[in-house]
Motif scaffolding. Structure first.
Motif, PDB file in Angstrom:
ATOM      1  N   ARG A  74     119.691  32.549  85.668  1.00 16.26           N
ATOM      2  CA  ARG A  74     118.469  33.227  85.204  1.00 16.26           C
ATOM      3  C   ARG A  74     118.467  33.444  83.694  1.00 16.26           C
ATOM      4  O   ARG A  74     117.437  33.399  83.055  1.00 16.26           O
ATOM      5  CB  ARG A  74     118.287  34.540  85.963  1.00 16.26           C
ATOM      6  CG  ARG A  74     119.389  35.548  85.746  1.00 16.26           C
ATOM      7  CD  ARG A  74     119.369  36.648  86.804  1.00 16.26           C
ATOM      8  NE  ARG A  74     119.784  36.151  88.114  1.00 16.26           N
ATOM      9  CZ  ARG A  74     119.528  36.766  89.264  1.00 16.26           C
ATOM     10  NH1 ARG A  74     118.845  37.887  89.280  1.00 16.26           N
ATOM     11  NH2 ARG A  74     119.948  36.271  90.408  1.00 16.26           N
ATOM     12  N   PHE A  90     117.466  30.283  82.126  1.00 13.75           N
ATOM     13  CA  PHE A  90     115.995  30.114  82.145  1.00 13.75           C
ATOM     14  C   PHE A  90     115.379  30.903  80.989  1.00 13.75           C
ATOM     15  O   PHE A  90     114.494  30.427  80.282  1.00 13.75           O
ATOM     16  CB  PHE A  90     115.379  30.656  83.446  1.00 13.75           C
ATOM     17  CG  PHE A  90     115.947  30.100  84.717  1.00 13.75           C
ATOM     18  CD1 PHE A  90     116.552  28.856  84.765  1.00 13.75           C
ATOM     19  CD2 PHE A  90     115.864  30.841  85.907  1.00 13.75           C
ATOM     20  CE1 PHE A  90     117.065  28.356  85.950  1.00 13.75           C
ATOM     21  CE2 PHE A  90     116.382  30.351  87.093  1.00 13.75           C
ATOM     22  CZ  PHE A  90     116.985  29.115  87.114  1.00 13.75           C
ATOM     23  N   GLN A  91     115.889  32.135  80.839  1.00 21.02           N
ATOM     24  CA  GLN A  91     115.323  33.025  79.841  1.00 21.02           C
ATOM     25  C   GLN A  91     115.503  32.492  78.415  1.00 21.02           C
ATOM     26  O   GLN A  91     114.577  32.584  77.604  1.00 21.02           O
ATOM     27  CB  GLN A  91     115.985  34.394  79.982  1.00 21.02           C
ATOM     28  CG  GLN A  91     115.201  35.513  79.349  1.00 21.02           C
ATOM     29  CD  GLN A  91     115.820  36.860  79.681  1.00 21.02           C
ATOM     30  OE1 GLN A  91     117.045  37.000  79.737  1.00 21.02           O
ATOM     31  NE2 GLN A  91     114.978  37.851  79.908  1.00 21.02           N
ATOM     32  N   THR A 106     112.802  29.813  78.098  1.00 20.65           N
ATOM     33  CA  THR A 106     111.427  30.337  77.953  1.00 20.65           C
ATOM     34  C   THR A 106     111.270  31.063  76.619  1.00 20.65           C
ATOM     35  O   THR A 106     110.226  30.962  75.979  1.00 20.65           O
ATOM     36  CB  THR A 106     111.020  31.281  79.119  1.00 20.65           C
ATOM     37  OG1 THR A 106     111.962  32.356  79.214  1.00 20.65           O
ATOM     38  CG2 THR A 106     110.938  30.542  80.432  1.00 20.65           C
ATOM     39  N   ILE A 138     105.775  25.648  87.491  1.00 23.91           N
ATOM     40  CA  ILE A 138     106.881  25.820  88.430  1.00 23.91           C
ATOM     41  C   ILE A 138     106.445  25.109  89.711  1.00 23.91           C
ATOM     42  O   ILE A 138     105.474  24.354  89.694  1.00 23.91           O
ATOM     43  CB  ILE A 138     107.212  27.307  88.680  1.00 23.91           C
ATOM     44  CG1 ILE A 138     106.019  28.050  89.277  1.00 23.91           C
ATOM     45  CG2 ILE A 138     107.655  27.970  87.382  1.00 23.91           C
ATOM     46  CD1 ILE A 138     106.341  29.423  89.817  1.00 23.91           C
ATOM     47  N   SER A 158     109.739  27.485  93.925  1.00 23.23           N
ATOM     48  CA  SER A 158     110.569  27.968  92.813  1.00 23.23           C
ATOM     49  C   SER A 158     111.190  29.331  93.096  1.00 23.23           C
ATOM     50  O   SER A 158     110.616  30.144  93.806  1.00 23.23           O
ATOM     51  CB  SER A 158     109.734  28.072  91.536  1.00 23.23           C
ATOM     52  OG  SER A 158     109.591  26.803  90.946  1.00 23.23           O
ATOM     53  N   HIS A 159     112.315  29.564  92.464  1.00 21.85           N
ATOM     54  CA  HIS A 159     113.038  30.833  92.604  1.00 21.85           C
ATOM     55  C   HIS A 159     112.353  31.920  91.759  1.00 21.85           C
ATOM     56  O   HIS A 159     111.829  31.642  90.685  1.00 21.85           O
ATOM     57  CB  HIS A 159     114.470  30.626  92.122  1.00 21.85           C
ATOM     58  CG  HIS A 159     115.414  31.700  92.547  1.00 21.85           C
ATOM     59  ND1 HIS A 159     115.841  32.689  91.699  1.00 21.85           N
ATOM     60  CD2 HIS A 159     116.016  31.935  93.740  1.00 21.85           C
ATOM     61  CE1 HIS A 159     116.684  33.482  92.343  1.00 21.85           C
ATOM     62  NE2 HIS A 159     116.812  33.054  93.575  1.00 21.85           N
ATOM     63  N   THR A 166     113.486  34.097  89.813  1.00 20.34           N
ATOM     64  CA  THR A 166     114.009  34.313  88.459  1.00 20.34           C
ATOM     65  C   THR A 166     113.319  33.407  87.434  1.00 20.34           C
ATOM     66  O   THR A 166     113.228  33.747  86.259  1.00 20.34           O
ATOM     67  CB  THR A 166     115.527  34.082  88.419  1.00 20.34           C
ATOM     68  OG1 THR A 166     115.836  32.811  88.992  1.00 20.34           O
ATOM     69  CG2 THR A 166     116.253  35.168  89.215  1.00 20.34           C
ATOM     70  N   GLU A 167     112.815  32.256  87.894  1.00 19.26           N
ATOM     71  CA  GLU A 167     112.052  31.382  86.998  1.00 19.26           C
ATOM     72  C   GLU A 167     110.729  32.065  86.653  1.00 19.26           C
ATOM     73  O   GLU A 167     110.286  32.063  85.497  1.00 19.26           O
ATOM     74  CB  GLU A 167     111.788  30.025  87.668  1.00 19.26           C
ATOM     75  CG  GLU A 167     113.085  29.283  87.998  1.00 19.26           C
ATOM     76  CD  GLU A 167     112.893  28.044  88.862  1.00 19.26           C
ATOM     77  OE1 GLU A 167     113.791  27.200  88.873  1.00 19.26           O
ATOM     78  OE2 GLU A 167     111.852  27.907  89.535  1.00 19.26           O
ATOM     79  N   PHE A 219     109.676  23.711  85.247  1.00 16.08           N
ATOM     80  CA  PHE A 219     110.894  24.089  85.977  1.00 16.08           C
ATOM     81  C   PHE A 219     110.961  23.288  87.272  1.00 16.08           C
ATOM     82  O   PHE A 219     110.007  23.287  88.046  1.00 16.08           O
ATOM     83  CB  PHE A 219     110.844  25.569  86.375  1.00 16.08           C
ATOM     84  CG  PHE A 219     111.212  26.521  85.285  1.00 16.08           C
ATOM     85  CD1 PHE A 219     112.511  26.962  85.138  1.00 16.08           C
ATOM     86  CD2 PHE A 219     110.248  27.001  84.408  1.00 16.08           C
ATOM     87  CE1 PHE A 219     112.860  27.865  84.144  1.00 16.08           C
ATOM     88  CE2 PHE A 219     110.577  27.899  83.412  1.00 16.08           C
ATOM     89  CZ  PHE A 219     111.881  28.336  83.277  1.00 16.08           C
ATOM     90  N   ASP A 259     113.459  22.657  90.697  1.00 16.42           N
ATOM     91  CA  ASP A 259     114.665  22.926  91.478  1.00 16.42           C
ATOM     92  C   ASP A 259     115.000  21.657  92.267  1.00 16.42           C
ATOM     93  O   ASP A 259     114.174  21.194  93.062  1.00 16.42           O
ATOM     94  CB  ASP A 259     114.442  24.093  92.460  1.00 16.42           C
ATOM     95  CG  ASP A 259     113.977  25.364  91.752  1.00 16.42           C
ATOM     96  OD1 ASP A 259     113.686  25.298  90.540  1.00 16.42           O
ATOM     97  OD2 ASP A 259     113.905  26.410  92.415  1.00 16.42           O
ATOM     98  N   ASN A 312     116.821  22.803  87.459  1.00 18.00           N
ATOM     99  CA  ASN A 312     117.516  23.969  88.004  1.00 18.00           C
ATOM    100  C   ASN A 312     118.506  23.500  89.073  1.00 18.00           C
ATOM    101  O   ASN A 312     118.114  23.111  90.170  1.00 18.00           O
ATOM    102  CB  ASN A 312     116.489  24.942  88.583  1.00 18.00           C
ATOM    103  CG  ASN A 312     117.153  26.160  89.219  1.00 18.00           C
ATOM    104  OD1 ASN A 312     118.384  26.266  89.258  1.00 18.00           O
ATOM    105  ND2 ASN A 312     116.340  27.066  89.722  1.00 18.00           N
TER     106      ASN A 312
END
Ligand SMILES: *Cc1c(COP(=O)(O)O)cnc(C)c1O
Length: 393
Positions: free
Chosen positions: A86, A89-90, A93, A105, A109-110, A112-113, A159, A161, A190
């Protein structure tokens, strides 16, 4: 048994076969356990930190080499360790997403994305899934076109996965990345459920970023993970500080802004590094893991009324199963109600299923021996038979 005055010993993985989807790939190796004890103190890896004072330059322990090995492991140019996928990802972004920017996404998608994008005020658009719960390149291309119509420009980031957390289905990431390429959209691959359990080749997939989770799939303590990038993207996401403070005129060398200088400074990094030689070997045995998973899936399929919700045959050890017309029917009249299932499993030494779950649930066979997989398969059958559910063969 207590491990302190207050806390119980945790022995789930010593006493049971654990099938908790999120836990099995993160269990520590014996080497990681030793490293965790030796490097448990705060800032323990900083003993030998010298100029230019950055984590990925430390030679003893060999953290510098580990960074190069990590990049090679996922076939990308540059890698950094981060406190969880996560935070990877941050960092991405924070670099690419501004207020109101469209970000793609997928329907699988999870969360946290989503939060990484929300934190930047980005406008999230989802690529829909197919009836079989797959994200296709066509759906991706259509969604990109829809974003262009709506915003007058393509998404600033995508994003993807590789295997989603809900079904453990395999999505055609190379093809989807191919579609995104046509619009020059940077793609974050991801690999929370791939990096550390199967081979991942970021360059050949065409990814700009590869993110992995140490505590989910690399036999490492939480929170840990990796963020890898191509050389071009690395210059952006791993940009160094340029600031000079106003009163004292201080500058901060080559600290990376997106990494907040240094990231994992002790137990997490050393656990990850100690497991790494084992992780690098274990990814080559993925076919063995798949065959164990499929063995358990076959046993569940043989129980009348049970439906495998994930794609079949399985391409991942994480599987979603629907037992509404099997174990949940039993639950309706059983004196323990829905708890009969998890407690029957527990009695037989199988842990990791949410207590009370009998409708739609997930399990992960990763890390089992063949004998354990055979035992788990036989146990599902046995619990079914004991409760009067027909089992074929
Ligand atoms: C578990 C998971 C994450 C979060 O990983 P952390 O390392 O805990 O931050 C992100 N994406 C997917 C698909 C996951 O399954």
């Amino acid at each position: 048994m207590k491990c302190t005055d207050e806390f119980d010993v945790r022995d789930v993985d010593e006493c049971c076969i654990n099938i908790d989807p999120i836990q099995v790939g993160g269990r520590l190796t014996a080497d990681a356990m030793k490293a965790v004890i030796a490097y448990g103190d705060g800032y323990s890896v900083c003993d030998q930190c010298r100029k230019p004072f950055r984590l990925d330059y430390i030679k003893s322990p060999p953290i510098d080499r580990f960074h190069r090995d990590l990049a090679a492991f996922v076939n990308m140019d540059v890698a950094r360790v981060v406190p969880g996928a996560r935070r990877g990802f941050q960092a991405v972004t924070d670099t690419y997403v501004g207020k109101g920017d469209p970000v793609l996404i997928t329907a699988l998608s999870h969360y946290t994305e989503v939060l990484a994008i929300e934190g930047r005020g980005g406008a999230i658009r989802e690529i829909p899934k197919s009836a079989g719960n797959i994200i296709t390149a066509d759906a991706a291309a259509e969604t990109i076109e829809a974003v262009i119509r709506e915003f007058g420009r393509p998404p600033v980031l995508l994003f993807l996965d590789h295997y989603d957390y809900q079904y453990g289905n395999c999505h055609p990431v190379a093809e989807i990345i191919g579609a995104a390429r046509q619009y020059d959209i940077p793609v974050l691959y991801n690999g929370a459920y791939t990096v550390g359990i199967m081979e991942v080749d970021g360059k050949s997939l065409g990814a700009d970023f590869v993110v992995g989770s140490g505590h989910k799939s690399m036999a490492a303590p939480a929170p840990s993970g990796i963020l890898a990038a191509t050389a071009e993207r690395a210059a952006e996401v791993f940009r160094t500080t340029g600031i000079k403070t106003d009163v004292t005129g201080r500058t901060f060398g080559i600290k990376e802004v997106g990494m907040m200088g240094c990231t994992l400074m002790g137990v997490t990094l050393m656990g990850m590094m100690a497991s790494f030689p084992h992780v690098r070997e274990r990814v080559k045995r993925w076919d063995k893991e798949l065959s164990n998973g499929n063995l358990v899936v076959e046993a569940l399929k043989a129980i009348d009324g049970t439906v495998i919700r994930s794609e079949y045959p399985r391409k991942h050890t994480l599987t979603r199963v629907d037992t509404i017309n099997s174990f949940d029917r039993v639950a309706k009249t059983h004196k323990k109600r829905g708890y009969f299932f998890s407690s029957a499993l527990k009695e037989r030494g199988i842990a990791g299923i949410i207590p009370g779950a009998t409708k739609v649930w997930k399990f992960n066979t990763y890390g089992m021996t063949r004998i354990q997989a055979e035992y788990v398969a036989a146990t599902f059958r046995e619990i079914a038979e004991e409760n009067g559910l027909p089992v074929s063969i």
